[in-house]
Design an enzyme around this catalytic site. Structure first.
Site, PDB file in Angstrom:
ATOM      1  N   ASP A 191      -2.855  -4.800   0.617  1.00  0.00           N
ATOM      2  CA  ASP A 191      -2.581  -6.048   1.331  1.00  0.00           C
ATOM      3  C   ASP A 191      -3.898  -6.550   1.946  1.00  0.00           C
ATOM      4  OD1 ASP A 191      -1.011  -8.015   2.576  1.00  0.00           O
ATOM      5  OD2 ASP A 191      -0.608  -6.753   4.335  1.00  0.00           O
ATOM      6  N   HIS A 192      -4.145  -7.845   1.868  1.00  0.00           N
ATOM      7  CA  HIS A 192      -5.331  -8.467   2.492  1.00  0.00           C
ATOM      8  C   HIS A 192      -6.633  -7.719   2.233  1.00  0.00           C
ATOM      9  CE1 HIS A 192      -3.226 -11.603   4.683  1.00  0.00           C
ATOM     10  NE2 HIS A 192      -2.318 -10.714   5.018  1.00  0.00           N
ATOM     11  N   GLY A 242       2.250 -11.262  12.956  1.00  0.00           N
ATOM     12  CA  GLY A 242       2.401 -10.688  14.299  1.00  0.00           C
ATOM     13  C   GLY A 242       3.706 -11.059  14.975  1.00  0.00           C
ATOM     14  N   GLY A 264       6.354 -11.859   7.961  1.00  0.00           N
ATOM     15  CA  GLY A 264       7.822 -11.833   7.928  1.00  0.00           C
ATOM     16  C   GLY A 264       8.471 -11.597   9.284  1.00  0.00           C
ATOM     17  N   VAL A 287       6.320  -7.511   5.696  1.00  0.00           N
ATOM     18  CA  VAL A 287       6.821  -7.147   7.028  1.00  0.00           C
ATOM     19  C   VAL A 287       5.984  -5.980   7.556  1.00  0.00           C
ATOM     20  CG1 VAL A 287       8.802  -6.287   8.339  1.00  0.00           C
ATOM     21  CG2 VAL A 287       9.182  -7.874   6.433  1.00  0.00           C
ATOM     22  N   THR A 306       4.788  -5.966  11.559  1.00  0.00           N
ATOM     23  CA  THR A 306       4.995  -5.843  13.014  1.00  0.00           C
ATOM     24  C   THR A 306       6.397  -5.336  13.349  1.00  0.00           C
ATOM     25  OG1 THR A 306       3.424  -7.650  13.309  1.00  0.00           O
ATOM     26  CG2 THR A 306       4.815  -7.124  15.194  1.00  0.00           C
TER      27      THR A 306
HETATM   28  P1  13P Z   1       4.083  -9.364  10.225  1.00  0.00           P
HETATM   29  O1  13P Z   1       3.263  -8.359  10.946  1.00  0.00           O
HETATM   30  O2  13P Z   1       4.205 -10.660  10.974  1.00  0.00           O
HETATM   31  O3  13P Z   1       5.409  -8.824   9.795  1.00  0.00           O
HETATM   32  O4  13P Z   1       3.267  -9.785   8.908  1.00  0.00           O
HETATM   33  C1  13P Z   1       3.015  -8.803   7.957  1.00  0.00           C
HETATM   34  C2  13P Z   1       2.115  -9.333   6.900  1.00  0.00           C
HETATM   35  O5  13P Z   1       2.152 -10.478   6.544  1.00  0.00           O
HETATM   36  C3  13P Z   1       1.195  -8.365   6.275  1.00  0.00           C
HETATM   37  O6  13P Z   1       0.367  -8.977   5.348  1.00  0.00           O
END
Ligand code: 13P
Length: 302
Positions: free
Chosen positions: A102-103, A200, A229, A250, A252
């Site tokens: 991710d990212h 977040g 999410g 998802v 956080t």
């Molecule tokens: P949240 O932390 O808002 O659930 O977002 C997670 C996210 O987009 C990870 O790339």
């Protein structure tokens, strides 16, 4: 979902050919979600307990699932240590589990994840000028194809939920024409978009721009990804998954769920036990993941 495919990625290291087998590709997983109008949850797992809890939820609900790790999380969950955990858990699971970066903030990080056996990577060049984002994303895709790895990329500004940045800025939303151009020029497998979603803990429930999502969906006809999410309303989640969103991130919500469980455990146990606390983390992760699997309508898809 039909048969689980095995994607093989190969690389040379010290003159030796290394083969890594994945249970399912992100592309294949999202294709099924796109056709059948549901979303697969992508859950950021920072520990063994998170991985066990997330996969237990998916197995009980017979749902495909994505486990993922963001580059910003490497300091607390080093990718070299997490990769074998993710991959072995995915191979042992009785449902399709995709293992995703991710990212990824640079091409080097994406290549590192590919070498470690991740089945898909996200290159995040969203903060770069459009042409630069296209140039690097296209290069990541070119390399990823050689590894048999799928690529997600992002367009638009997904901000942070704990401040009001970009609140009145219409430019935060991903554009329709730029999405189409970006997909054509890069060859990505999934596009993450910004429609008012943020990472977040939201101060207030966000209002997603579903009209913009629908336009992008109709123009691009490819799996779209919703980041941030946590805290999205059930109504907006439903509108998203029926309009092209096939992967929902998802992170956080898991951390909040685990913290709450541990707080309750510590308040009600005068002699806390570490093993029991680990079990609480598994239980909390499972609960949060199961809630989202049901909401995203991926239950019973395998
Ligand atoms: P949240 O932390 O808002 O659930 O977002 C997670 C996210 O987009 C990870 O790339």
């Amino acid at each position: 979902m039909g048969n689980v495919s095995r994607v093989c990625s190969a690389f040379l290291q010290n003159g030796k050919l290394n083969l890594i087998y994945m249970l399912i590709s992100l592309k294949e997983m999202l294709k099924n979600a796109y056709t059948n109008k549901y979303a697969v949850g992508a859950f950021n797992c920072l520990s063994l307990e998170n991985v066990i809890g997330a996969i237990k939820a998916a197995e009980e609900l017979r749902s495909p699932i994505i486990i993922q790790l963001a580059e910003v999380q490497f300091p607390c969950a080093p990718i070299e240590l997490m990769a074998p955990l993710y991959l072995n858990a995915a191979k042992a699971a009785t449902v399709p589990v995709a293992v995703h970066l991710d990212h990824g903030e640079s091409m080097e990080t994406c290549i590192h994840a590919m070498r470690l056996g991740f089945g898909s990577v996200m290159y995040d060049g969203a903060s770069l000028p459009f042409a630069e984002n296209v140039r690097i994303t296209r290069e990541v895709v070119r390399i990823a194809k050689a590894f048999g790895v799928d690529v997600e990329a992002e367009l638009g500004k997904v901000g942070n939920a704990d401040n009001n940045e970009n609140k009145k800025d219409p430019d935060i939303y991903t554009g329709v024409q730029e999405s189409l151009l970006f997909i054509q020029r890069t060859g990505i497998d999934a596009l993450a978009i910004a429609i008012g979603n943020k990472h977040g803990h939201y101060i207030a429930t966000p209002q997603l721009n579903i009209a913009r999502l629908t336009e992008i969906h109709e123009a691009c006809e490819m799996p779209l990804v919703l980041h941030g999410g946590t805290g999205t309303s059930e109504e907006d989640f439903k509108a998203c998954i029926h309009n092209g969103i096939c992967k929902i991130n998802v992170a956080t919500a898991i951390q909040l769920g685990v913290t709450n469980h541990l707080r309750q455990y510590l308040q009600s146990n005068a002699n806390p036990d570490y093993i029991e606390m680990k079990e609480e983390v598994v239980k909390a992760t499972k609960e949060v993941v199961a809630y989202h699997i049901k909401l995203f309508e991926s239950e019973g898809r395998f």
